[in-house]
Design a protein around this motif. Structure first.
Motif, mmCIF file in Angstrom:
data_model
loop_
_atom_site.group_PDB
_atom_site.id
_atom_site.type_symbol
_atom_site.label_atom_id
_atom_site.label_comp_id
_atom_site.label_asym_id
_atom_site.label_seq_id
_atom_site.Cartn_x
_atom_site.Cartn_y
_atom_site.Cartn_z
ATOM 1 N N ASP A 156 30.173 30.705 -27.186
ATOM 2 C CA ASP A 156 29.980 31.659 -28.646
ATOM 3 C C ASP A 156 28.608 30.958 -29.054
ATOM 4 N N SER A 157 28.263 29.830 -28.755
ATOM 5 C CA SER A 157 27.039 29.318 -29.431
ATOM 6 C C SER A 157 26.440 28.364 -28.418
ATOM 7 N N MET A 158 25.292 28.003 -28.554
ATOM 8 C CA MET A 158 24.499 26.819 -27.793
ATOM 9 C C MET A 158 25.180 25.467 -27.857
ATOM 10 N N HIS A 159 25.834 25.135 -28.954
ATOM 11 C CA HIS A 159 26.393 24.012 -29.075
ATOM 12 C C HIS A 159 27.544 23.798 -28.065
ATOM 13 N N GLN A 160 27.774 24.846 -27.485
ATOM 14 C CA GLN A 160 28.935 24.807 -26.445
ATOM 15 C C GLN A 160 28.486 24.735 -24.896
ATOM 16 N N VAL A 161 26.941 24.606 -25.082
ATOM 17 C CA VAL A 161 26.517 24.587 -23.682
ATOM 18 C C VAL A 161 26.020 22.969 -23.320
ATOM 19 N N ALA A 162 26.255 22.496 -22.084
ATOM 20 C CA ALA A 162 25.825 21.508 -21.730
ATOM 21 C C ALA A 162 24.805 21.514 -20.730
ATOM 22 N N VAL A 163 24.041 20.615 -20.695
ATOM 23 C CA VAL A 163 22.788 20.542 -19.777
ATOM 24 C C VAL A 163 22.736 19.059 -19.159
ATOM 25 N N VAL A 164 22.724 19.323 -18.030
ATOM 26 C CA VAL A 164 22.506 18.073 -16.997
ATOM 27 C C VAL A 164 21.588 18.007 -15.865
ATOM 28 N N GLY A 165 20.766 17.027 -15.900
ATOM 29 C CA GLY A 165 19.744 16.842 -14.941
ATOM 30 C C GLY A 165 19.247 15.422 -14.567
ATOM 31 N N LEU A 172 14.394 17.979 -21.628
ATOM 32 C CA LEU A 172 13.598 18.645 -22.515
ATOM 33 C C LEU A 172 14.073 20.101 -22.504
ATOM 34 N N SER A 173 14.474 20.660 -21.515
ATOM 35 C CA SER A 173 14.780 22.088 -21.836
ATOM 36 C C SER A 173 15.962 22.122 -22.305
ATOM 37 N N GLY A 174 17.084 21.387 -22.093
ATOM 38 C CA GLY A 174 18.186 21.368 -22.825
ATOM 39 C C GLY A 174 18.010 21.125 -24.384
ATOM 40 N N ILE A 175 17.293 20.173 -24.574
ATOM 41 C CA ILE A 175 16.847 20.039 -26.191
ATOM 42 C C ILE A 175 16.432 21.164 -26.777
ATOM 43 N N ARG A 176 15.323 21.751 -26.171
ATOM 44 C CA ARG A 176 14.442 22.789 -26.736
ATOM 45 C C ARG A 176 15.575 24.138 -26.882
ATOM 46 N N ALA A 177 16.563 24.134 -25.925
ATOM 47 C CA ALA A 177 17.291 25.433 -26.073
ATOM 48 C C ALA A 177 18.494 25.260 -27.160
ATOM 49 N N GLY A 178 18.760 23.951 -27.779
ATOM 50 C CA GLY A 178 19.630 23.636 -28.607
ATOM 51 C C GLY A 178 21.271 23.437 -28.064
ATOM 52 N N ALA A 179 21.015 23.003 -26.821
ATOM 53 C CA ALA A 179 22.429 22.906 -26.536
ATOM 54 C C ALA A 179 23.140 21.507 -26.843
#
Length: 218
Positions: A156-165, A172-179
């Motif tokens: 429902d929002s970017m706060h529910q998204v996790a980025v791992v790499g 940086l891509s996760g931070i900039r997307a607001g994950a």
């Protein structure tokens, strides 16, 4: 993918050597060493962006990129890629936990598909993304993360998204997307300092530690 869920044993550097030779940059020269250092530093970034930086002229950059992708694909076809230990089981566990997994890469679509086919991962996740799927803007731009959010419709929002790499560009891509959660892993290109400097709040030994972290964060 490479370095986070996929182990390629340094195929990026081997494919770069092929591309560099094609454009007249010979191993052992100072020029080659400088360009290879840039390739290592920018692991995770869209490959065409890397070659534009290295060779300037668009035609030369495209030639280098095409040669690189073909060389990497040939190495993949030779069976030189494998899953990071436990990666497939981790993806299956995340799915069983009700999460949607998207695999992203800085490679071209043809190379990403070659890796997926080599591992038998075509049906493992519902969505895979490469820079061409988002207008060519790969990491560290947030586009692939945002596209994953839009395509899956499972959050429902970017706060529910996790980025791992495994690279600072993934972070940086996760931070900039607001994950809501951005983590680095120690199985790939960049070390703890680079990952933390990029903004990672969590550093995992491997992607296999992700399900437990998400349960705690929830």
């Amino acid at each position: 993918m490479a370095g986070t869920t996929v182990s390629d044993g340094g195929l990026v550097e081997r494919a770069f050597d092929t591309a560099a030779r094609e454009l007249g940059v010979e191993p052992g020269t100072e020029d080659h060493a400088e360009k290879l250092d840039h390739v290592r530093t920018t692991m995770g970034e869209s490959k065409i962006t890397v070659f534009r930086h290295l060779f300037g002229d668009e035609d030369r950059a495209q030639h280098a990129n095409d040669t690189f992708e073909k060389a990497y694909g040939d190495l993949v076809d030779d069976g030189l890629v494998s899953p990071v230990p436990g990666a497939r089981e981790t993806i299956e566990q995340l799915t069983a936990d009700g999460r949607t997994v998207v695999l992203t890469t800085g490679f071209a679509r043809v190379t990403q598909d070659a890796v997926l086919d080599a591992l038998g991962w075509r049906e493992l996740v519902p969505v895979t993304l490469c820079p061409a799927d988002v207008g060519g803007r790969g990491r560290p731009c947030p586009d692939m993360v945002l596209e994953a959010f839009l395509r899956t419709g499972s959050a429902d929002s970017m706060h529910q998204v996790a980025v791992v790499g495994d690279t600072s560009y993934d972070v940086l891509s996760g931070i900039r997307a607001g994950a809501g959660l951005v983590a680095g892993v120690r199985t790939g290109a960049h070390g703890d300092n680079a990952l933390r400097e990029a903004g990672a709040l969590h550093i995992l030994d491997s992607v296999v530690d992700l399900p437990a972290l998400l349960r705690v964060e929830n």
